[in-house]
Design a protein around this motif. Structure first.
Motif, mmCIF file in Angstrom:
data_model
loop_
_atom_site.group_PDB
_atom_site.id
_atom_site.type_symbol
_atom_site.label_atom_id
_atom_site.label_comp_id
_atom_site.label_asym_id
_atom_site.label_seq_id
_atom_site.Cartn_x
_atom_site.Cartn_y
_atom_site.Cartn_z
ATOM 1 N N HIS A 46 21.750 41.087 -3.979
ATOM 2 C CA HIS A 46 20.831 40.949 -2.801
ATOM 3 C C HIS A 46 21.089 41.419 -1.476
ATOM 4 O O HIS A 46 22.255 41.801 -1.377
ATOM 5 N N VAL A 47 20.428 41.651 -0.673
ATOM 6 C CA VAL A 47 20.876 42.290 0.565
ATOM 7 C C VAL A 47 20.763 41.231 1.495
ATOM 8 O O VAL A 47 19.642 40.329 1.699
ATOM 9 N N PHE A 48 21.882 41.012 2.214
ATOM 10 C CA PHE A 48 22.265 39.820 3.172
ATOM 11 C C PHE A 48 22.016 40.318 4.439
ATOM 12 O O PHE A 48 22.197 41.545 4.809
ATOM 13 N N ALA A 49 22.054 39.248 5.612
ATOM 14 C CA ALA A 49 21.980 39.678 6.873
ATOM 15 C C ALA A 49 23.112 40.424 7.313
ATOM 16 O O ALA A 49 23.059 41.673 8.131
ATOM 17 N N PRO A 106 18.612 28.676 -2.863
ATOM 18 C CA PRO A 106 18.814 28.757 -1.688
ATOM 19 C C PRO A 106 20.485 29.130 -0.945
ATOM 20 O O PRO A 106 20.641 29.399 0.127
ATOM 21 N N PHE A 107 21.253 28.952 -1.991
ATOM 22 C CA PHE A 107 22.806 29.313 -1.650
ATOM 23 C C PHE A 107 22.982 30.963 -2.051
ATOM 24 O O PHE A 107 23.968 31.675 -1.526
ATOM 25 N N ALA A 108 22.229 31.549 -3.165
ATOM 26 C CA ALA A 108 22.522 32.563 -3.698
ATOM 27 C C ALA A 108 21.581 33.751 -3.091
ATOM 28 O O ALA A 108 21.750 35.053 -3.402
ATOM 29 N N GLN A 109 20.165 33.401 -2.687
ATOM 30 C CA GLN A 109 19.307 34.199 -2.181
ATOM 31 C C GLN A 109 19.568 35.071 -1.100
ATOM 32 O O GLN A 109 19.899 34.380 -0.053
ATOM 33 N N ASN A 167 29.661 38.708 -8.125
ATOM 34 C CA ASN A 167 29.967 39.088 -6.949
ATOM 35 C C ASN A 167 31.001 38.083 -6.348
ATOM 36 O O ASN A 167 31.672 37.913 -5.208
ATOM 37 N N ARG A 168 31.343 37.072 -7.192
ATOM 38 C CA ARG A 168 32.457 35.989 -6.680
ATOM 39 C C ARG A 168 32.205 35.348 -5.285
ATOM 40 O O ARG A 168 33.013 35.000 -4.777
ATOM 41 N N GLY A 169 30.788 35.126 -5.374
ATOM 42 C CA GLY A 169 30.170 34.318 -4.189
ATOM 43 C C GLY A 169 30.299 35.158 -2.922
ATOM 44 O O GLY A 169 29.676 34.663 -2.051
ATOM 45 N N ARG A 170 30.705 36.622 -3.013
ATOM 46 C CA ARG A 170 30.654 37.448 -1.847
ATOM 47 C C ARG A 170 29.267 37.797 -1.664
ATOM 48 O O ARG A 170 28.582 38.102 -2.494
ATOM 49 N N HIS A 171 28.640 37.763 -0.387
ATOM 50 C CA HIS A 171 27.738 38.592 0.117
ATOM 51 C C HIS A 171 27.594 39.995 0.049
ATOM 52 O O HIS A 171 26.627 40.678 -0.216
ATOM 53 N N LEU A 172 28.854 40.649 0.430
ATOM 54 C CA LEU A 172 29.129 42.189 0.672
ATOM 55 C C LEU A 172 30.259 42.434 -0.584
ATOM 56 O O LEU A 172 31.035 41.917 -0.886
ATOM 57 N N ASN A 173 29.803 43.653 -1.043
ATOM 58 C CA ASN A 173 30.641 44.429 -1.985
ATOM 59 C C ASN A 173 30.627 45.956 -1.521
ATOM 60 O O ASN A 173 30.007 46.533 -2.192
ATOM 61 N N GLY A 233 18.853 35.322 -7.184
ATOM 62 C CA GLY A 233 20.207 35.655 -6.577
ATOM 63 C C GLY A 233 21.295 35.054 -7.631
ATOM 64 O O GLY A 233 22.536 35.415 -7.303
ATOM 65 N N VAL A 234 20.914 34.049 -8.150
ATOM 66 C CA VAL A 234 22.107 33.292 -9.117
ATOM 67 C C VAL A 234 23.109 34.026 -9.845
ATOM 68 O O VAL A 234 24.009 33.619 -9.822
ATOM 69 N N PRO A 235 22.317 35.041 -10.613
ATOM 70 C CA PRO A 235 23.278 35.878 -11.596
ATOM 71 C C PRO A 235 24.253 36.594 -10.498
ATOM 72 O O PRO A 235 25.218 36.816 -11.147
ATOM 73 N N PHE A 236 23.880 36.871 -9.653
ATOM 74 C CA PHE A 236 25.115 37.482 -8.682
ATOM 75 C C PHE A 236 26.144 36.720 -7.950
ATOM 76 O O PHE A 236 27.020 37.148 -7.317
ATOM 77 N N LEU A 237 25.959 35.352 -8.038
ATOM 78 C CA LEU A 237 26.848 34.455 -7.561
ATOM 79 C C LEU A 237 28.261 34.498 -8.312
ATOM 80 O O LEU A 237 29.238 34.728 -7.606
#
Length: 351
Positions: free
Chosen positions: A303-306, A26-29, A343-349, A336-340
């Motif tokens: 992942h793709v975020f809002a 829920p936090f990563a997806q 991407n150091r917790g960032r939604h955008l890169n 989405g967990v591997p990308f936490l």
């Protein structure tokens, strides 16, 4: 398998064992994910296959899509902006393929149709008309034929290699060292070195493209299939950030115009070749917008975020990697967990 891949494999297994995909998901997806694939074809056992990460089997693709269908909606790239503006829906999956390989039509298409999954093929016209080269495959084949990798290049970008290449392990080490050193320099040097190695070892790059890539007739037939859309992937598959802005614009505009002319369709989406930060950055994202592309995808993992609604020409993708063909890997990537961590917790890169 490299140490990096062994660590990733253990990470996927740990996520599965601890069910971290459920409690961290829920936090990563994000709102959804864009899958990135290249080859889909039956497995052929090879001791030396450094580009094997770019291919998955039809059975694994079938398994992956089946897993994702339980929790995600399959959508076309055209649908992504609307999905990013809406909340409360199931996460989405968009499927993309790069380059334009024959196996996409032979082996991937039936699987995708069975799952009713729309998909986009990003086409490089230089592969379709046989004027561009698959340099990374030429490099692999050249090293396969060598017992020792010997290179001595002088000048502005000196290069010196004298490495054993008799066993599969030695070949893999030689490939890895040369590949990444070439990637760190200019593309002109990279292509010149690979072309010289191919000539020395009798690798027929033109025949390789003809064997592996769809021609225009094949692309026309594939584009007529239900659920298939065509995007652009430059004319010659360069790492755009290594070149002038004039060349970047030409590669984008010409590829879009050529595909539109040959296939008789509007081309709205784009994939950056190689697609990492060293190959595509803010300058290229802006150029893609100027060229009229509505969506452009990178190879930056995530992942793709809002928030990506403001960065539609810098979208991340999730690679279905040939080294990790397991249900555990698919579920971990979908969470989405591997990308936490990546991407150091960032939604955008998007920098």
């Amino acid at each position: 398998m490299s140490t990096r891949y062994s660590v990733l494999r253990m990470g996927f297994a740990m996520i599965a064992a601890t069910q971290a995909n459920r409690w961290l998901g829920p936090f990563a997806q994000g709102r959804g994910l864009i899958l990135m694939l290249h080859h889909v074809r039956p497995r052929v056992q090879r001791d030396f296959a450094p580009n094997g990460i770019l291919e998955v089997t039809p059975d694994f693709l079938d398994q992956a899509l089946g897993i994702l269908a339980r929790s995600h909606d399959f959508v076309a790239l055209d649908d992504i902006p609307g999905r990013l503006r809406e909340s409360g829906k199931r996460p989405f999956v968009a499927v993309t393929f790069d380059d334009g390989y024959r196996d996409n039509a032979e082996f991937a298409l039936p699987v995708l149709q069975r799952h009713r999954a729309p998909w986009t093929l990003f086409v490089t016209p230089g592969f379709a008309d046989r004027s561009a080269t698959l340099w990374w495959l030429e490099l692999e084949e050249a090293i396969r034929r060598l017992d020792r990798l010997e290179i001595e290049e002088k000048g502005a970008e000196p290069l010196s290699f004298n490495l054993p290449a008799r066993s599969a392990a030695e070949k893999a080490a030689a490939f890895d060292q040369l590949y990444w050193q070439l990637r760190g320099g200019t593309e002109e040097r990279l292509r010149a070195v690979v072309a010289d190695l191919a000539q020395r070892t009798g690798v027929d790059g033109a025949q390789m493209v003809d064997d592996l890539c769809l021609d225009w007739d094949g692309l026309r037939a594939l584009a007529a299939e239900e659920g298939v859309s065509i995007g652009a992937h430059t004319m010659t598959h360069p790492m755009l950030a290594k070149h002038s802005l004039q060349m970047v614009r030409a590669e984008m505009h010409q590829s879009r115009a050529t595909i539109a002319r040959e296939l008789g369709m509007d081309v709205r989406h784009f994939a950056y070749p190689v697609g990492d930060p060293g190959s595509a950055g803010p300058r290229e994202f802006e150029a893609a917008a100027e060229a009229g592309f509505e969506i452009a995808v990178t190879t930056r993992p995530g992942h793709v975020f809002a928030e990506h609604i403001q960065h539609l020409r810098a979208l991340p993708r999730v690679s279905l990697n040939g080294a990790f063909q397991s249900g555990a890997a698919v579920r971990a990537l979908a969470s989405g967990v591997p990308f936490l961590l990546w991407n150091r917790g960032r939604h955008l890169n998007v920098g």
